[in-house]
Design an enzyme around this catalytic site. Sequence first.
Site, PDB file in Angstrom:
ATOM      1  N   CYS A 258      -4.890   7.830   0.994  1.00 53.77           N
ATOM      2  CA  CYS A 258      -4.347   6.549   1.458  1.00 53.77           C
ATOM      3  C   CYS A 258      -5.317   5.866   2.420  1.00 53.77           C
ATOM      4  CB  CYS A 258      -2.977   6.732   2.099  1.00 53.77           C
ATOM      5  SG  CYS A 258      -2.952   7.885   3.497  1.00 53.77           S
ATOM      6  N   HIS A 787      -0.070   8.094   7.694  1.00 57.66           N
ATOM      7  CA  HIS A 787      -0.200   7.366   6.434  1.00 57.66           C
ATOM      8  C   HIS A 787      -0.834   6.013   6.691  1.00 57.66           C
ATOM      9  CE1 HIS A 787       0.603   6.215   2.336  1.00 57.66           C
ATOM     10  NE2 HIS A 787       1.368   5.208   2.706  1.00 57.66           N
TER      11      HIS A 787
END
Length: 830
Positions: A258, A787
Amino acid sequence: MDNNDIEMECSPSEVPDVSEVLQLIHRPMQRGEHWYLVDKKWFDECKQYLNDHQQVHNPGPIDNSALFQTLENRVLRERLQEEVDYQFVPEEGWHLLMKEFGIVEESHVIRRAVIEQGTYSVYCMVEIYPIELKLSLYGSKEDVILKTYSRVITLTQLESEMKTLFNIDDVKDTQLWANGSILKAHNDSLSPSSSNDNTNDNQTLNDAGLMSGTVVTLEVRNPDGTWPSSRPRYGAIATRSSKCIPGLCGLMNLGNTCFMNSALQCLSNTQPLTEFLLSDQYWNDINTDNPLGMRGEIAKSYADLIKAMWSGSHTCLAPREFKLSVGRFAPQFSGFSQQDCQELMAFLLDGLHEDLNRVRQKPYIEIKTDVDLRPDAVVAAESWENYKKRNDSIIVDTFHALLKSTLVCPDCNLVSVTFDPFCYLSLPLPVKRERPIDVVFVPVLQPNVLNDNNNKTDETQEQLKAIQMSRLMIPKYGTIADICNAVAKTINDSQVLKHTIDSERLIVTDVYNHRFHKLFSREESYSGQLDEVIVYETLENSSSIAVYLREVKADETTALFGRPFIISINDSNYETLYEAVTQQLRRFMKIPLSEEESDSDEGVAECERTDRFALTFVNSYGSLNIERLERTKPFELSNKTFIAVDLPTRMKNKYYNEAEVENPYKLPPLKSTTNTTKSSLPLSECISQFTTTERLGSDDPWYCPKCKKHQMASKKFDLWTLPKVLIIHLKRFSYSRVFRDKLDILVDFPLHSLDMGEYLLNNPNNESLLYDLTAVANHYGGLGGGHYTAYAKNIHTGSWHYFDDSNVSSASEDNVVSKAAYVLFYQRRE
């Protein structure tokens, strides 16, 4: 190991040469070696003992108790720090220490391998924490085996062991997968495009970027020669559509990628670079001969990905070829561990610059030394001209500009001015940094209590034998004096004691496993990890004596128990010392203090009536006897004295009340009179902080050419010019030897009309220089994980969109500014 085995006097000739030990410790590490971890406090005591040969500094056998989570599992505590919690010792140095001091138990041996890290500059480091992998067989989700490995084992070794674990015939063809991509391919399964690459046979787990928790799958070839995966290895397109809007293309998460996807979406929506690639202008600039470049591979791979993302044919892509290209030149990005989005951006922009550098032969540039005699404008223009002679690319045209750096020597006042190119601004977040700690405060017994002939203790003093303070706020990066000041203020404000606490007479300790793991000085910095912080009050003009509690067992061996304490003594008199210890013990033990009390207890043995406990001079660990104290034998006391109170097992079990120690008075939380936490921070304050003069630290001095020595000079940055696209990196992550943290404060940044003209030093007419936001990389979560996502404004729709790996959705402008914002992309308004 029996403590008696090491309680012998060591003659100076038997003590290892301290210079030899120190030389071994500081010698360079070599890949393939093994080094040992030693508790830092034990090692410091060892060094002191090797210097002065005083038995109080004899550390006794090597004791690494403080490095383990518990004494039972022998698992290392998380986030241990070198030279704070432990010291590295090479194998030959370890054997010297073992021969001289021994070790409490074999389980205290912590042996670790040396591995190589780095890309362009390779360095060696010790692997502190092995990684735990989840091993499985392809197609089977039930059978998962957890195994711990050193990062230095190769993928071939891992593959071989997995065959054994899953009972796979060694002659069968296999290959390894991790997080959806092939980790180690079988020899004849390589695609033609990869035929020149090796098969990763000798690649280590560290080189592959594997981290704890990674799922590694073993795939076995079918009898017909096919593979069960039966899918393209790289570049698979997730979805196609003829109705896609160019640029609104998600990127599949290939396994903790990510961070890469977020960076790619921000750069993808940076129009000057993207248009340059889409128009194929880059082909004329590809530089395959640049020794600092990547043979043009990074530029080609990135351009192919951008063309696919802006083709309008895909809603989602799997950027496998791009990741492989990056991994070939930057091993830290080759595996599937979480990385930093900004670090990938920096690598990619640098790689693209070198791959597209129009300068084929970089000329030698002689740096002039008379810069202090010429105007800034002249020096700056010359610096930029010299830089462009060696660096000329679309990246320089779009992202690079000049900073003015000013250094001033504090002694001779020499001013050194340089103009240096920058590709992005890393801005500090100027917020007050505090953290909470739990503290137990032990007040001193007042003199009137010590001199009470009736042995009655003041009621308030007895009640407040110890005070628990939860979530005491202290600076994150401070000294022990800060803890003392916070404790004194909190206790005095609460008015729970009849006397006022003087912070100068407080001793801060870190207690672990019934011993003083650390007695701090006021000037010391405190570690990010403290076990049990206990602060002791002492009397003025007295010596502070550290006291341990020891149980004397039937076989005459000793074991620490309870919580150690500190007493204040004015003279080296046995009766005074014994009485002070007795009064302290009375706070949590019900031992008889007089012959009258003893006689009233028919079960008390004669020895308990006449010498209730024994006092022994010991080393700082309480593990080594130095001398038994006697009434008739003179002795000296100092702040470096450690004493053990030796109690027979029977007395310890009968009189020691653990609840009295573990249940202190809990101080109610105090209401804060001021709000020190800001709810938000304007971006302008971060920029101003960046351009503020600061003093260099002792660990980062500047060499003054006039004084001919390193100086802690004052340093100041100023913005001299600004680029077309301004990348702003908000320094949310803090890493130091003492503490690690992430700041989640909201930075309020404008989406439109950011005027950078007021911050530009080379702006005599104070003209406005307006920038508009085009993209934001976000980070959610804490250190070591979290994230990444991105916001970006699409040039075709004119609207904001949210990119979360493969998912792309419309976004409101109101959501773009958030606490998660990490890297900002601004484009100058022409």
